[in-house]
Design a protein around this motif. Structure first.
Motif, short mmCIF file in Angstrom:
data_model
loop_
_atom_site.label_atom_id
_atom_site.label_comp_id
_atom_site.label_asym_id
_atom_site.label_seq_id
_atom_site.Cartn_x
_atom_site.Cartn_y
_atom_site.Cartn_z
N ASP A 141 -4.87 4.24 4.90
CA ASP A 141 -3.72 3.66 4.21
C ASP A 141 -4.02 3.48 2.73
O ASP A 141 -3.21 3.82 1.87
N ALA A 177 -2.70 7.26 12.05
CA ALA A 177 -2.64 7.44 10.60
C ALA A 177 -2.08 8.81 10.23
O ALA A 177 -1.31 8.95 9.27
N ASP A 223 1.61 8.50 10.61
CA ASP A 223 2.22 7.63 9.61
C ASP A 223 2.29 8.28 8.23
O ASP A 223 3.25 8.08 7.49
N HIS A 224 1.27 9.05 7.89
CA HIS A 224 1.22 9.64 6.55
C HIS A 224 1.86 11.03 6.50
O HIS A 224 1.83 11.67 5.45
N THR A 263 0.83 -1.20 0.00
CA THR A 263 0.00 0.00 0.00
C THR A 263 0.86 1.24 0.00
O THR A 263 0.44 2.31 0.38
N HIS A 316 -7.68 3.25 10.20
CA HIS A 316 -6.27 3.22 9.82
C HIS A 316 -6.08 2.52 8.48
O HIS A 316 -5.31 2.99 7.62
N SER A 317 -6.79 1.41 8.25
CA SER A 317 -6.69 0.71 6.97
C SER A 317 -7.27 1.54 5.83
O SER A 317 -6.71 1.57 4.73
N HIS A 322 1.30 9.65 -1.89
CA HIS A 322 2.49 10.04 -1.14
C HIS A 322 3.51 10.83 -1.96
O HIS A 322 4.14 11.74 -1.42
N SER A 342 -2.05 6.44 0.60
CA SER A 342 -0.74 5.95 0.20
C SER A 342 -0.41 6.21 -1.27
O SER A 342 0.72 6.58 -1.59
#
Length: 417
Positions: free
Chosen positions: A225, A264, A267-268, A27, A221-222, A232, A229
Motif C-alpha cells: 500500500d 494487494a 486492490d492495486h 495512502t 499488504h501494508s 497509481h 499507492s
C-alpha cells in the motif's frame, strides 16, 4: 595462477522484527496535474493513412496498410482467400499495380509486432540493498534501443519507510517523479520491488525504524500500500501494468503473507504479478526470464498469460533454483494464481526434488527409477540399502509444468501476531 576473491551471489532473505506501519492519513494516489488517458492496445500492425491526391476529390482518401504477418495469418485461419500481397489497400482493393516482393523471412510469431508504445520501468529498492549487476537494469538497457525517438524511461528509487516521517519523505519523492513523468501517456508500466523478506513470517523489509542500521519489516499488504499507492496515476493510467517481486520465497511460502500479497494485487489493479518461492532467492537467475518478458511482452505485444510458457522455456536454469508464480486478476475481481515448476525425470520428477544423498546409507547421486505397476518409484542404487522414494517420474527430458492454485484473498488484521 592469480587467485581471485570469490563471493556468493546475494540472496534476498533474512530476519527482521515486525512492526506496524504508522500509515499517513491517506495512502491513496498523490495529487498530480491531470489524469492520464488509458491507452488501449492498437490493432496489430494495421494502420490507416489519410493522403491527398492531385486529382480533384471531395475529401481525403483512406488507405489501409496490412503487414505481411497479418496477411499470412488471415490466409492460414481462413479469414481471407489465397492472394498476392500488395500491402496497401483502398476500400479492400489493392492500391499498387503489382504485388510487393518480400525478401525476408518471418522471424517472429504471426501474432507479434514491434511495438514502440511508451514504456516506463520503476525499480523500488530497499535502502542499502546492493543491486549491482541487477537483472531489472539489464532489461532496461535491452529495451532502450527500441525507443530511439523517446518514449522509454527507467527510474530507480531507494525506499526507507520504517516510520511515519520516512513514509512522508517517500511520498514526496514519488510526487516529484510523477509530476516529471505525467507529460507522457505511458502505455505500459513495469514495477519491480527488490527487497528482503523475513524468513519466518514472509514480511517484506521496509528499512530502518530509527537511526540504528537494523532492518524492520511489516505485513505485505501494508508495505505494498505504501510503496505502490503514490504511483497509481501512472499504473492506472496505463493499458498494462506489471509487478516483479525480487524477494525470497517466504513471501509466497508463508500462507498469511501470500494471502496478503494476493489481496494487494487485486486492490492495486496490477495486470500481472510475478513472484518466486526459493528460500534464498537469487535475482540474477531471473535474468533470462526478464529479458524474454521484455522481448515477447513489451516489444512483440504478446499477452503474458499466453507467452509465459515460452518465457520459461528460455529460463530452465531458473527452474532448478525456484518455482515461478503468475498472479492475474480478472474483470470480476477474482484472481488467477498459477504455479510453474520445472521438472526433470531424474533430478526433479513432477517438480519435486530428490534428495542429493540417500538418508539411509549416505550414497550421493544414488537414485534410479523403477517402473512398478505403471508407477515410477525411485530407489537407492546401493544393493544393500534399496531405500525407496515414492515420487512419480516422467518421460526422459525436462520441462515446465503449470499448476493452477486456489486464491486466498483474505487478509489478517495488522495487530494479529
Amino acid at each position: 595462477m592469480v587467485k581471485s576473491k570469490q563471493t556468493c551471489k546475494k540472496s534476498t532473505g533474512g530476519t527482521a522484527p515486525r512492526i506496524a506501519l504508522s500509515l499517513p492519513a491517506s495512502t491513496g494516489a498523490v495529487t498530480a496535474p491531470g489524469e492520464l488517458n488509458v491507452r488501449e492496445p492498437s490493432e496489430h500492425n494495421e494502420g490507416k493513412i489519410a493522403s491527398s491526391s492531385a486529382a480533384p476529390v471531395r475529401g481525403p482518401m483512406t488507405v489501409t496498410f496490412v503487414c505481411i504477418s497479418c496477411h499470412v495469418g488471415m490466409e492460414r485461419h481462413g479469414r481471407a482467400s489465397q492472394s498476392p500481397y500488395f500491402g496497401f489497400y483502398r476500400k479492400g482493393q489493392p492500391l499498387l499495380p503489382s504485388f510487393l516482393q518480400i525478401r525476408a523471412t518471418l522471424e517472429v510469431s504471426l501474432h507479434s509486432q514491434l511495438s514502440s508504445a511508451p514504456t516506463l520501468m520503476l525499480h523500488l529498492v530497499l535502502v542499502d540493498h546492493d543491486i549491482t549487476g541487477g537483472c531489472f537494469e539489464l532489461a532496461s538497457e535491452f529495451l532502450r534501443p527500441y525507443f530511439p525517438s523517446g518514449g522509454f524511461e527507467f527510474r530507480s528509487i531507494a525506499f526507507d519507510i520504517g516510520n511515519a516521517s520516512k513514509i512522508d519523505e517517500y511520498r514526496l519523492q514519488a510526487t516529484a517523479i510523477i509530476q516529471s513523468l505525467m507529460s507522457s501517456n505511458w502505455a505500459r508500466v513495469v514495477v519491480a520491488i527488490t527487497n528482503h523478506t523475513d524468513n519466518e513470517h514472509g514480511d517484506p523489509f521496509i528499512g530502518y525504524e530509527g537511526n540504528k542500521k537494523s532492518y524492520v519489516s511489516a505485513r505485505v499488504h501494508s508495505v505494498l500500500d505504501v510503496l505502490l499507492s503514490p504511483w497509481h496515476p501512472l499504473i492506472h493510467g496505463a493499458a498494462e501494468s506489471y509487478l516483479w517481486l525480487f524477494s525470497c520465497g517466504a513471501l509466497i511460502n508463508n500462507v498469511t503473507s501470500f494471502s496478503g500479497l494476493q489481496q494487494a494485487v487485486i486492490d492495486h489493479r496490477i495486470t500481472a504479478t510475478i513472484g518466486f518461492n526459493a528460500v534464498r532467492f537469487q535475482p540474477s537467475f531471473a535474468t533470462h526470464l526478464l529479458l524474454a518478458f521484455a522481448e515477447l511482452v513489451i516489444i512483440e505485444r504478446l499477452p503474458i498469460h499466453i507467452v509465459f510458457p515460452d518465457m520459461l522455456g528460455q529460463s530452465y536454469k531458473l527452474g532448478r533454483h525456484t518455482d515461478v508464480f503468475l498472479l492475474m486478476p480478472d474483470n470480476s475481481g477474482s484472481l488467477a494464481v498459477t504455479k510453474f515448476a520445472w521438472t526433470h525425470s531424474q533430478l526433479r520428477p513432477w517438480g519435486q526434488y530428490l534428495p542429493v544423498q540417500c538418508p539411509q546409507c549416505g550414497w550421493s547421486n544414488a537414485w534410479c527409477s523403477v517402473n512398478m505397476h505403471k508407477d515410477y518409484i525411485f530407489e537407492c542404487k546401493n544393493g544393500q540399502c534399496r531405500k525407496k522414494i515414492l515420487l512419480p517420474g516422467k518421460r526422459p527430458g525436462s520441462c515446465w509444468i503449470s499448476v493452477v492454485l486456489r486464491p486466498m484473498p483474505s487478509v489478517p488484521d495488522e495487530d494479529e501476531d
